[in-house]
Write a protein that holds these residues in place. Structure first.
Motif, PDB file in Angstrom:
ATOM      1  N   GLN A  77       5.574 -13.814  -6.457  1.00  0.00           N
ATOM      2  CA  GLN A  77       4.665 -13.563  -5.598  1.00  0.00           C
ATOM      3  C   GLN A  77       4.694 -12.650  -4.966  1.00  0.00           C
ATOM      4  N   ALA A  78       5.890 -12.819  -3.770  1.00  0.00           N
ATOM      5  CA  ALA A  78       5.603 -11.241  -2.555  1.00  0.00           C
ATOM      6  C   ALA A  78       5.755 -10.232  -3.535  1.00  0.00           C
ATOM      7  N   ALA A  79       6.787 -10.146  -4.285  1.00  0.00           N
ATOM      8  CA  ALA A  79       6.946  -9.197  -5.108  1.00  0.00           C
ATOM      9  C   ALA A  79       5.232  -8.619  -5.921  1.00  0.00           C
ATOM     10  N   ALA A  80       4.557  -9.375  -6.398  1.00  0.00           N
ATOM     11  CA  ALA A  80       3.680  -9.160  -7.241  1.00  0.00           C
ATOM     12  C   ALA A  80       2.289  -8.974  -5.477  1.00  0.00           C
ATOM     13  N   ASP A  81       2.612  -9.545  -4.860  1.00  0.00           N
ATOM     14  CA  ASP A  81       1.549  -8.674  -3.220  1.00  0.00           C
ATOM     15  C   ASP A  81       2.265  -7.560  -3.241  1.00  0.00           C
ATOM     16  N   ARG A  82       3.336  -7.405  -2.594  1.00  0.00           N
ATOM     17  CA  ARG A  82       4.111  -5.695  -2.777  1.00  0.00           C
ATOM     18  C   ARG A  82       3.339  -4.750  -3.301  1.00  0.00           C
ATOM     19  N   ALA A  83       3.021  -5.188  -4.877  1.00  0.00           N
ATOM     20  CA  ALA A  83       2.840  -3.802  -5.919  1.00  0.00           C
ATOM     21  C   ALA A  83       0.968  -4.143  -5.253  1.00  0.00           C
ATOM     22  N   SER A  84       0.230  -5.487  -5.505  1.00  0.00           N
ATOM     23  CA  SER A  84      -0.483  -5.358  -5.440  1.00  0.00           C
ATOM     24  C   SER A  84      -1.488  -4.170  -4.071  1.00  0.00           C
ATOM     25  N   THR A  85      -0.215  -4.471  -2.916  1.00  0.00           N
ATOM     26  CA  THR A  85      -0.285  -3.944  -1.506  1.00  0.00           C
ATOM     27  C   THR A  85      -0.182  -1.999  -2.011  1.00  0.00           C
ATOM     28  N   ASP A  86       0.916  -2.386  -2.532  1.00  0.00           N
ATOM     29  CA  ASP A  86       1.325  -0.600  -2.581  1.00  0.00           C
ATOM     30  C   ASP A  86      -0.003  -0.113  -4.137  1.00  0.00           C
ATOM     31  N   ARG A  87      -0.196  -0.949  -4.613  1.00  0.00           N
ATOM     32  CA  ARG A  87      -1.678  -0.260  -5.452  1.00  0.00           C
ATOM     33  C   ARG A  87      -2.846   0.390  -4.632  1.00  0.00           C
ATOM     34  N   LEU A  88      -3.314  -1.232  -3.603  1.00  0.00           N
ATOM     35  CA  LEU A  88      -4.914  -0.359  -3.678  1.00  0.00           C
ATOM     36  C   LEU A  88      -4.409   0.639  -2.307  1.00  0.00           C
ATOM     37  N   ALA A  89      -3.355   0.757  -1.428  1.00  0.00           N
ATOM     38  CA  ALA A  89      -3.050   1.714  -1.244  1.00  0.00           C
ATOM     39  C   ALA A  89      -3.255   3.183  -1.018  1.00  0.00           C
ATOM     40  N   ALA A  90      -2.299   3.313  -2.456  1.00  0.00           N
ATOM     41  CA  ALA A  90      -1.965   4.813  -3.198  1.00  0.00           C
ATOM     42  C   ALA A  90      -3.696   4.730  -3.584  1.00  0.00           C
ATOM     43  N   GLU A  91      -4.338   3.814  -4.426  1.00  0.00           N
ATOM     44  CA  GLU A  91      -6.193   3.753  -4.430  1.00  0.00           C
ATOM     45  C   GLU A  91      -6.516   5.131  -3.484  1.00  0.00           C
ATOM     46  N   ARG A  92      -6.830   3.752  -2.205  1.00  0.00           N
ATOM     47  CA  ARG A  92      -6.651   4.601  -0.751  1.00  0.00           C
ATOM     48  C   ARG A  92      -7.082   5.327  -0.721  1.00  0.00           C
ATOM     49  N   ALA A  93      -5.274   5.904  -0.998  1.00  0.00           N
ATOM     50  CA  ALA A  93      -4.926   7.518  -0.717  1.00  0.00           C
ATOM     51  C   ALA A  93      -5.899   8.492  -1.579  1.00  0.00           C
ATOM     52  N   GLU A  94      -5.787   7.466  -3.077  1.00  0.00           N
ATOM     53  CA  GLU A  94      -6.075   8.773  -4.019  1.00  0.00           C
ATOM     54  C   GLU A  94      -7.424   9.151  -3.142  1.00  0.00           C
ATOM     55  N   ALA A  95      -8.879   7.857  -3.224  1.00  0.00           N
ATOM     56  CA  ALA A  95      -9.746   8.104  -2.976  1.00  0.00           C
ATOM     57  C   ALA A  95     -10.137   8.715  -1.189  1.00  0.00           C
ATOM     58  N   GLU A  96      -9.571   8.689  -0.826  1.00  0.00           N
ATOM     59  CA  GLU A  96      -9.341  10.103   0.577  1.00  0.00           C
ATOM     60  C   GLU A  96      -8.969  11.356   0.330  1.00  0.00           C
ATOM     61  N   ARG A  97      -8.120  11.360  -0.945  1.00  0.00           N
ATOM     62  CA  ARG A  97      -7.592  12.930  -0.686  1.00  0.00           C
ATOM     63  C   ARG A  97      -9.131  13.763  -1.487  1.00  0.00           C
ATOM     64  N   LEU A  98      -9.616  12.448  -2.320  1.00  0.00           N
ATOM     65  CA  LEU A  98     -10.498  13.180  -2.952  1.00  0.00           C
ATOM     66  C   LEU A  98     -11.857  13.652  -2.046  1.00  0.00           C
ATOM     67  N   ALA A  99     -11.762  12.629  -1.466  1.00  0.00           N
ATOM     68  CA  ALA A  99     -13.691  12.720   0.075  1.00  0.00           C
ATOM     69  C   ALA A  99     -13.004  14.120   0.613  1.00  0.00           C
TER      70      ALA A  99
END
Length: 266
Positions: A77-99
């Protein structure tokens, strides 16, 4: 005992011992059946104790397995949570880059309608141009003033309201350049602002009007252009010094003028 045999090589000590066994005595007053029952109860108690030990070992093993399973589940579960957090962070960073890219693509600091990314002069309002180096830059300001040995020559006429000494707004750029030239040439110690008119109308009126217009130009250069008033004088000559004929419209327009004559320089 010792001394049993004193011959050479005899042992100095000899021990004699006897070992015997007898069955335990039957407790007094117990029959064979009672003894058998006691033995059976003892055996049952021993079996119960053995079963208890086995049950405790089984329970401990099951608890260990459950803990291991829980640890694996928590780790997963911790690995899944980290993966989810990393994915959300990557998506947020990409959205900020595009913005940020969109913001850069549309940013227009000087508000001239030309985005900064293609604006060669992003802090100055300008106009479109086929040359990238001039795209978004102001149109070159024509040089309207030059200094000669005797005069500060202006290539445009100072415009006034008709029959008045009020300077029209379209002449402010010209006078600004005159002020800049004076600021860049401190060796021009004294400059005369001369006013001239054409020959139409009364001479006295024209002389007075030309003097007022010369004074208006001097006042503008001092108040708006920052020129030291001690460097300027003003004089009106009316129609006395024409540079062209007064018989044509074009000639009269050339005669209506302001000139800057260098009186003193070092």
């Amino acid at each position: 005992s010792t001394g049993l045999d004193r011959s050479p090589g005899a042992a100095p000590l000899r021990v004699l011992a006897q070992v015997s066994w007898r069955p335990p005595a039957r407790p007094a007053g117990l029959s064979a059946e009672a003894l058998a029952r006691l033995a059976a109860e003892r055996a049952a108690a021993e079996q119960a104790a053995a079963d208890l030990v086995a049950a405790e070992r089984l329970a401990a093993a099951q608890a260990s397995d459950e803990r291991a399973a829980a640890d694996r589940a928590a780790a997963g579960q911790a690995a899944a949570d980290r993966a989810s957090t990393d994915r959300l962070a990557a998506e947020r960073a990409e959205a900020e880059r595009l913005a940020a890219e969109r913001a850069r693509a549309t940013a227009d600091r000087d508000g001239d309608g030309i985005p900064d990314v293609s604006d060669a002069c992003p802090d100055q309002q300008g106009q479109t141009h086929v040359e990238a180096a001039r795209h978004g830059c102001p149109a070159p300001v024509p040089v309207l003033v030059k200094v000669t040995r005797e005069r500060i020559e202006i290539l445009q006429a100072v415009q006034f309201e008709t029959s008045r000494d009020v300077i029209r707004p379209e002449s402010e750029a010209l006078l600004t350049e005159v002020a800049q030239v004076l600021g860049g040439h401190p060796e021009l110690v004294k400059v005369m602002v001369e006013g001239h008119t054409d020959a139409q109308g009364a001479k006295d009126f024209n002389v007075t009007l030309s003097g007022k217009r010369a004074e208006a130009v001097k006042r503008w250069l001092v108040e708006m252009g920052g020129v030291d008033a001690a460097r300027l004088t003003a004089e009106g000559y009316g129609p006395a010094r024409p540079i062209d004929t007064n018989t044509t419209t074009e000639g009269r327009a050339r005669n209506r003028r302001v000139e800057f004559r260098i009186v003193e320089q070092r």
